[in-house]
Design a protein around this motif. Structure first.
Motif, mmCIF file in Angstrom:
data_model
loop_
_atom_site.group_PDB
_atom_site.id
_atom_site.type_symbol
_atom_site.label_atom_id
_atom_site.label_comp_id
_atom_site.label_asym_id
_atom_site.label_seq_id
_atom_site.Cartn_x
_atom_site.Cartn_y
_atom_site.Cartn_z
ATOM 1 N N UNK A 134 0.710 -1.332 -0.083
ATOM 2 C CA UNK A 134 -0.028 0.179 0.099
ATOM 3 C C UNK A 134 0.934 1.306 -0.035
ATOM 4 N N UNK A 191 0.873 4.207 -2.854
ATOM 5 C CA UNK A 191 0.402 5.719 -2.419
ATOM 6 C C UNK A 191 1.426 6.455 -2.074
ATOM 7 N N UNK A 241 -7.209 1.869 -1.649
ATOM 8 C CA UNK A 241 -6.132 1.410 -2.323
ATOM 9 C C UNK A 241 -6.437 1.750 -3.720
ATOM 10 N N UNK A 244 -7.673 4.053 -5.191
ATOM 11 C CA UNK A 244 -7.258 5.567 -5.621
ATOM 12 C C UNK A 244 -5.724 5.318 -5.987
ATOM 13 N N UNK A 245 -4.909 4.411 -5.625
ATOM 14 C CA UNK A 245 -3.641 4.626 -5.977
ATOM 15 C C UNK A 245 -3.330 4.594 -7.398
ATOM 16 N N UNK A 272 -2.632 8.442 -8.366
ATOM 17 C CA UNK A 272 -1.505 8.708 -7.804
ATOM 18 C C UNK A 272 -0.295 8.208 -8.488
#
Lengths: 86, 565
Positions: A53, A57, B71, B73-74, B77
């Motif tokens: 994770x 991110x 997650x 949404x990564x 990014x």
């Protein structure tokens, strides 16, 4: 082939090698660690983050920034070596 | 002072600043209008690129989208930052060396064909228009909430401002206004993030606060708490996400490649002096973008936790004032299904009583966290800076596509420099009006299409440019058919699976390879590459002088001469 052309070809080859290595890292941290291996990496933790994770991110983005600056340095050196700097 | 007064004050000051800069740096020639005279420093260009890139979507919507998708949404990014690596390594230095004004310029000359140029212009216009309509809408949303005017008035005010400095200043004016806008937007994004991070975790750096423990003495990590809260309410764990891996992969790739193929981003690298500067400014741009992009997921975690703590299972009558404010805008909806006066916010749709629009997470965040009035106002000014800077950059691409690529290079090559400058200004004006119209009357598909602009860019430009630089033998037949098949396939998939223009929208299970329309750009891109390579094998090689151009752009020195053509 003239000397000029030989020089250009050699420069291009070295450039391509740099690009391929850097893109391999680019792929490894984002698509590799952040997506394909995410579940496996999530078994490890740094602080409150599960590792997969974190790569997706945060980590991948930090590496991207570093990659570009490494490329800038490598290419500035390469330009100098071949006399293409100005 | 109230939020209202602070907002008027901050928005007023920043707008005056932008207009002042635009007047000071207005463009006097086409070179200045299209590429700011080609003498922008790498730092200024990096800042301008960052502001240009970070749109209303990055500033207002992204953290909210991540908050609600965890997650998943990564993809945004990694996708919206990873593209810069491709840009810096594969495109920027060579396009700078090539040294023309626009992306269709490159395609037209590299593929020695008017058809290629026209296809590229059409792709640039489709991509830019879908994108800019979303920006004008973003301006409208911010105005309506913070300045209490209605959305349409907000859009019109935004149009006038953008019109003023895009038309007057051209690329030169835009570049220097964007430098100011970057400072405003990053400050506006970071201040509340730092405040909230301190409040929730005691750590002033949001990127670290996100992985720290909550400072309520429990010693629980913030992310673990959020995972717990989410699963309790029936949602997927925050750090797991719900999308299939193949779809996450495809969307990330499409966004990365799309970023690298977006004309308003690429054109930025024409504005610096040397090839070396183009590489460096790509690095600076990504560094500046990364500040926001690594903070956004932290903001998402803080906001989501705060929201769940504040509203879940609480009495409606006890809701704080911000709740009511946002209900008025329609972005927050409470419907008491079981009539118990308590807000049930759960995954099960039949029982869920609260609908939260993605966009309010960033905008309402300072209010939810009880931050001072000036911080709330600052967010409004930042949102406007983000939306205006991107809109201006896109409008410039549209106007140069029309005046330079179409009028100068296709219809009327004899047009004078002055005439071309006027054409560019008129085209910019018309583009603002059209964009404003879409902002006021958003056709239902705009929001859906903005995300797909990346897929379109990935499916059309990216392969043509890459092959143009790295494969000397690529010819016009290959490149043109690749672009047409690529963008055609993407448009077809969008029409079928997203817009429903070809009958009812089929179920997810019918997606090709399990890939959503957002991710399909990567498939269309691969198809573009394959078609281009196959066709080029069976058609004549490009002329020798074109192959020489390719050899020339691979060598970094001498870029300054190439600019004058």
């Amino acid at each position: 082939m003239s000397d000029q052309q030989k020089k250009a070809t050699a420069y291009w080859k070295e450039n391509i090698r740099y690009v391929l290595v850097l893109l391999a890292i680019w792929f490894a941290v984002s698509f590799g660690a952040g997506i394909l291996l995410k579940d496996a990496l999530n078994n490890f933790r740094i602080g409150g983050f599960q590792l997969g994770f974190w790569f997706a991110q945060q980590g991948a983005i930090y590496v991207f920034v570093v990659l570009i600056f490494v490329y800038v340095r490598l290419m500035n050196k390469l330009d100098k070596k071949y006399g293409y700097n100005e | 002072m109230s939020v209202q007064v602070w907002t008027y004050l901050l928005v007023g000051i920043t707008f005056t600043l932008y207009i002042g800069i635009a007047i000071w740096s207005r463009a006097g020639s086409t070179t200045e209008f299209y590429i700011a005279g080609g003498g922008v420093s790498p730092l200024a260009n990096g800042m301008a690129t960052a502001a240009d890139w970070m749109s209303a979507a990055s500033f207002i919507s992204m953290a909210g989208i991540i908050a609600f998708s965890g997650y998943d949404g990564s993809v945004y990014l990694m996708g919206w930052t990873g593209g810069y690596v491709l840009l810096a390594l594969l495109l920027a230095p060579y396009l700078r060396k090539f040294g023309k004004f626009t992306v269709p310029d490159f395609i037209g000359e590299r593929y020695y064909s008017k058809t290629a140029r026209i296809v590229a212009v059409c792709c640039a216009l489709i991509v830019s228009f879908t994108y800019v309509a979303g920006q004008m809408r973003g301006v409208g949303v911010v105005f309506s909430r913070f300045l209490q005017v209605d959305i349409n008035t907000g859009v019109i005010i935004g149009m006038v401002i953008v019109l003023f400095y895009a038309v007057l200043g051209g690329m030169k004016g835009i570049t220097y206004t964007q430098v100011a806008q970057y400072c405003v937007l990053i400050f506006a994004f970071m201040v509340p993030a730092i405040f909230i991070s301190l409040q929730m975790t005691g750590n002033p750096i949001p990127q670290l606060g996100m992985g720290a423990t909550i400072n309520d003495g429990s010693g629980t990590f913030l992310l673990d708490r959020l995972n717990g809260l989410s699963t309790e309410l029936g949602f997927a764990a925050y750090t797991d996400g719900a999308k299939d891996m193949i779809d996450v992969f495809a969307i990330t790739l499409a966004l990365m490649v799309g970023t690298a193929g977006l004309p308003h981003v690429i054109v930025r690298f024409f504005t610096v002096k040397r090839v070396k500067d183009a590489r460096k400014s790509a690095g600076i741009a990504l560094l500046l973008i990364a500040i926001l992009y690594t903070t956004a997921p932290a903001v998402a975690v803080f906001a989501k936790t705060n929201l769940l703590n504040t509203v879940s299972n609480q009495e409606y009558s006890h809701m704080p004032k911000w709740f009511k404010n946002w209900e008025d805008t329609g972005l927050l909806l409470f419907e008491d299904k079981n009539q118990d006066g308590i807000i049930q916010y759960v995954a099960d749709n039949s029982k869920n009583e609260l609908t939260v629009d993605n966009d309010i997470m960033v905008l309402a965040n300072p209010e939810i966290a009880n931050l001072p009035a000036w911080v709330i106002a600052l967010v409004a000014a930042g949102g406007l800076a983000a939306a205006l800077s991107t809109a201006a950059g896109l409008l410039l691409v549209i106007s140069s596509s029309v005046s330079h690529d179409l009028i100068k290079n296709v219809f009327n090559p004899n047009i004078s420099e002055k005439g071309e400058l006027w054409a560019a200004r008129i085209a910019a004006t018309l583009a603002v009006i059209v964009a404003g119209y879409f902002g006021i009357h958003p056709p239902g598909f705009v929001a859906a299409v903005v995300a797909l602009a990346f897929g379109l860019a990935a499916a059309s430009f990216f392969p043509a440019i890459i092959l143009g630089i790295f494969y000397k033998k690529m010819n016009k037949e290959g490149a043109v058919s690749g672009m047409i098949v690529g963008i055609g396939l993407m448009l077809y998939y969008m029409a079928k699976f997203k817009l429903g223009w070809l009958g009812e929208i089929p179920d997810k299970s019918e997606w090709w390879f399990g890939i959503s329309p957002e991710g399909f750009g990567s498939v269309a891109m691969v198809v573009n590459f394959i078609v281009a390579l196959i066709i080029s094998r069976f058609t004549p090689q490009p002329p020798l002088q074109v192959q020489e151009i390719v050899e020339n752009i691979r060598i970094p020195s001498g870029a300054e001469n190439a600019k004058m053509h």
